[in-house]
Design a protein around this motif. Sequence first.
Motif, PDB file in Angstrom:
ATOM      1  N   MET A   1       0.846  -1.202   0.000  1.00 53.07           N
ATOM      2  CA  MET A   1       0.000   0.000   0.000  1.00 53.07           C
ATOM      3  C   MET A   1       0.875   1.243   0.000  1.00 53.07           C
ATOM      4  N   HIS A   2       1.012   1.876  -1.139  1.00 49.65           N
ATOM      5  CA  HIS A   2       1.860   3.073  -1.168  1.00 49.65           C
ATOM      6  C   HIS A   2       1.036   4.344  -1.252  1.00 49.65           C
ATOM      7  N   LYS A   3      -0.272   4.154  -1.450  1.00 53.11           N
ATOM      8  CA  LYS A   3      -1.095   5.364  -1.501  1.00 53.11           C
ATOM      9  C   LYS A   3      -1.188   5.987  -0.119  1.00 53.11           C
ATOM     10  N   ASN A   4      -1.316   7.320  -0.076  1.00 49.90           N
ATOM     11  CA  ASN A   4      -1.493   8.005   1.207  1.00 49.90           C
ATOM     12  C   ASN A   4      -2.743   7.515   1.906  1.00 49.90           C
ATOM     13  N   LYS A   5      -2.659   7.434   3.222  1.00 45.91           N
ATOM     14  CA  LYS A   5      -3.817   6.993   3.982  1.00 45.91           C
ATOM     15  C   LYS A   5      -4.900   8.076   3.984  1.00 45.91           C
TER      16      LYS A   5
ATOM     17  N   CYS B   1     -18.973   4.062   9.362  1.00 42.65           N
ATOM     18  CA  CYS B   1     -18.595   5.478   9.279  1.00 42.65           C
ATOM     19  C   CYS B   1     -17.562   5.636   8.184  1.00 42.65           C
ATOM     20  N   LEU B   2     -17.798   6.600   7.307  1.00 42.21           N
ATOM     21  CA  LEU B   2     -16.924   6.792   6.143  1.00 42.21           C
ATOM     22  C   LEU B   2     -16.020   8.005   6.335  1.00 42.21           C
ATOM     23  N   PRO B   3     -14.906   8.057   5.596  1.00 38.72           N
ATOM     24  CA  PRO B   3     -14.005   9.210   5.737  1.00 38.72           C
ATOM     25  C   PRO B   3     -14.766  10.514   5.505  1.00 38.72           C
ATOM     26  N   SER B   4     -14.678  11.416   6.460  1.00 42.27           N
ATOM     27  CA  SER B   4     -15.524  12.612   6.413  1.00 42.27           C
ATOM     28  C   SER B   4     -14.757  13.894   6.677  1.00 42.27           C
ATOM     29  N   GLY B   5     -13.443  13.842   6.615  1.00 43.17           N
ATOM     30  CA  GLY B   5     -12.636  15.023   6.934  1.00 43.17           C
ATOM     31  C   GLY B   5     -12.978  16.205   6.050  1.00 43.17           C
ATOM     32  N   SER B   6     -12.906  17.389   6.653  1.00 41.09           N
ATOM     33  CA  SER B   6     -13.241  18.618   5.915  1.00 41.09           C
ATOM     34  C   SER B   6     -12.307  18.833   4.743  1.00 41.09           C
ATOM     35  N   ASN B   7     -11.093  18.305   4.860  1.00 40.30           N
ATOM     36  CA  ASN B   7     -10.111  18.554   3.791  1.00 40.30           C
ATOM     37  C   ASN B   7      -9.968  17.381   2.806  1.00 40.30           C
ATOM     38  N   LEU B   8     -10.997  16.554   2.727  1.00 39.55           N
ATOM     39  CA  LEU B   8     -10.999  15.438   1.773  1.00 39.55           C
ATOM     40  C   LEU B   8     -10.894  16.006   0.346  1.00 39.55           C
ATOM     41  N   SER B   9      -9.819  15.649  -0.362  1.00 36.41           N
ATOM     42  CA  SER B   9      -9.597  16.252  -1.679  1.00 36.41           C
ATOM     43  C   SER B   9     -10.390  15.521  -2.765  1.00 36.41           C
ATOM     44  N   LYS B  10     -10.427  16.138  -3.939  1.00 36.48           N
ATOM     45  CA  LYS B  10     -11.112  15.537  -5.088  1.00 36.48           C
ATOM     46  C   LYS B  10     -10.486  14.177  -5.403  1.00 36.48           C
ATOM     47  N   GLU B  11      -9.171  14.124  -5.360  1.00 30.51           N
ATOM     48  CA  GLU B  11      -8.467  12.884  -5.652  1.00 30.51           C
ATOM     49  C   GLU B  11      -8.846  11.792  -4.630  1.00 30.51           C
ATOM     50  N   GLU B  12      -8.929  12.182  -3.378  1.00 31.95           N
ATOM     51  CA  GLU B  12      -9.292  11.214  -2.342  1.00 31.95           C
ATOM     52  C   GLU B  12     -10.735  10.738  -2.520  1.00 31.95           C
TER      53      GLU B  12
ATOM     54  N   GLU C   1      -8.077  -2.063   2.010  1.00 35.08           N
ATOM     55  CA  GLU C   1      -7.174  -2.553   0.961  1.00 35.08           C
ATOM     56  C   GLU C   1      -6.547  -1.388   0.199  1.00 35.08           C
ATOM     57  N   GLU C   2      -7.295  -0.317   0.065  1.00 30.02           N
ATOM     58  CA  GLU C   2      -6.806   0.869  -0.652  1.00 30.02           C
ATOM     59  C   GLU C   2      -6.303   1.946   0.314  1.00 30.02           C
ATOM     60  N   ASN C   3      -6.016   1.512   1.546  1.00 30.06           N
ATOM     61  CA  ASN C   3      -5.487   2.426   2.565  1.00 30.06           C
ATOM     62  C   ASN C   3      -6.463   3.552   2.909  1.00 30.06           C
ATOM     63  N   ILE C   4      -7.744   3.182   2.964  1.00 34.16           N
ATOM     64  CA  ILE C   4      -8.790   4.146   3.320  1.00 34.16           C
ATOM     65  C   ILE C   4      -9.431   3.686   4.628  1.00 34.16           C
ATOM     66  N   GLU C   5      -9.415   4.569   5.608  1.00 33.99           N
ATOM     67  CA  GLU C   5      -9.957   4.209   6.916  1.00 33.99           C
ATOM     68  C   GLU C   5     -11.477   4.366   6.958  1.00 33.99           C
ATOM     69  N   SER C   6     -12.165   3.371   7.508  1.00 36.95           N
ATOM     70  CA  SER C   6     -13.591   3.510   7.830  1.00 36.95           C
ATOM     71  C   SER C   6     -13.763   2.770   9.145  1.00 36.95           C
ATOM     72  N   ARG C   7     -14.921   2.911   9.793  1.00 39.00           N
ATOM     73  CA  ARG C   7     -15.060   2.265  11.100  1.00 39.00           C
ATOM     74  C   ARG C   7     -16.511   1.859  11.338  1.00 39.00           C
ATOM     75  N   PRO C   8     -16.704   0.646  11.880  1.00 44.64           N
ATOM     76  CA  PRO C   8     -18.081   0.259  12.203  1.00 44.64           C
ATOM     77  C   PRO C   8     -18.718   1.282  13.131  1.00 44.64           C
ATOM     78  N   VAL C   9     -20.021   1.425  13.030  1.00 40.93           N
ATOM     79  CA  VAL C   9     -20.775   2.266  13.966  1.00 40.93           C
ATOM     80  C   VAL C   9     -20.506   1.751  15.388  1.00 40.93           C
ATOM     81  N   MET C  10     -20.629   2.643  16.361  1.00 45.77           N
ATOM     82  CA  MET C  10     -20.336   2.308  17.767  1.00 45.77           C
ATOM     83  C   MET C  10     -20.967   0.988  18.198  1.00 45.77           C
ATOM     84  N   LYS C  11     -20.182   0.195  18.898  1.00 44.54           N
ATOM     85  CA  LYS C  11     -20.748  -1.010  19.508  1.00 44.54           C
ATOM     86  C   LYS C  11     -21.482  -0.585  20.774  1.00 44.54           C
TER      87      LYS C  11
END
Length: 382
Positions: free
Chosen positions: A1-5, A355-366, A317-327
């Motif tokens: 995985m060389h893509k930025n996280k 939960c999906l990546p939701s950062g304010s600075n999520l770029s077009k490429e991301e 697999e593509e170095n993208i973080e997501s997380r199950p909803v709270m247990k």
Amino acid sequence: MHKNKIWLSSPYLGGNELKYVQGAFDTNWIASVGDNIDRFEGDLEAYLGDGYATVLNSGTAAIHLGLILLGVQPGDEVLCQSLTFAASANPILYLGATPIFIDSEIQTWNICPVALEEAIIDRIAKGKRPKVIIAVDLYGMPYQVEAVRKLANQYAIPILEDSAEALGSSYKGKKCGTFGDISVLSFNNNKIITTSGGGAIITKKMSLKEKAFFLATQSQDKGVSHYQHSEIGYNYKMNNISAGIGRGQMEVLDINLGLRKKVHQFYLNLFKNIAGVTVFNVPTDDYCSNHWLTTILIETSLTKGISREDLRLALLEENIESRPVMKPMHLQPIFKKYSFYGGDNAGKLFENGLCLPSGSNLSKEERDRIETVILNLFKVGL
Ligand SMILES: *Cc1c(COP(=O)(O)O)cnc(C)c1O
């Protein structure tokens, strides 16, 4: 995985944070008093439009002090939304009190008024009037403010509103963080604004703000020159450096909210034509979410078996973080032995929610990277 996280939620810095931190150094006020603290508290009060803010070193500390201010004693029972982060419930145990967990309703995913009333009636029948209701604005979604307030008033039980994730959200035009008898905010690393670590307790009376400050600074008796203590004290104050970061963060809060909303809109469009996936959204116009995290529900019977875990792993697999909803808390090893009222809503949200990546600075490429994974997995347009 060389893509930025791609992270779930990373800080959004405005630029003036460093200026205010520099100010703290220049004036040699880097401790637990100083201009930044007063100004940050003032900024929060102005933004919320109701209540007094005391900034602390974490949201968890704010919940702990909130329960103390609401009179929770060892052996008391505290009603707490089950679908939440453990920090909502842990302070109940710090105080030697007993948590009673409540299911969610599926409109806001927050505390279910029907299960809540059932619990109140049953606990009273068993001989104990619950001391506090902890209602959470999970993922930035306001809970059913009016229905929960009605029960709180009817049974004379105060509300501690856990708005750790909901700065910027509102219900009928009034800000989250103002609906509890006491409310709590968090400025931890990945929250909507960050002070690198911190929180605030919002009270309705100046006297309670003073009491919160007193408890947070080791409960030093007033009017004596030596250290004298008549109550248990805590070391919970925010420092003047963190508060400087907070001041800078408040200046860009509205821009940040606008960007989060765009991310949310991106996911609404993306999933529009994918059967079996729903983007969690406000139930009516009365609710306004800060869209801290965009979350989805996957109904496997409609996705040919593709589950939230399949999507999580495909993203990973593509170095993208997501997380199950709270247990839910009532399913956690540490809290399993406590009572729970309701059905299986919280459990199902945990099983099917992501939960999906939701950062304010999520770029077009991301966004493109995320979109590719999702379209490939659900075989859309192929
Ligand atoms: C983050 C969070 C807290 C705790 O805040 P900290 O500042 O991390 O101590 C409490 N409740 C909820 C719902 C949270 O998300």
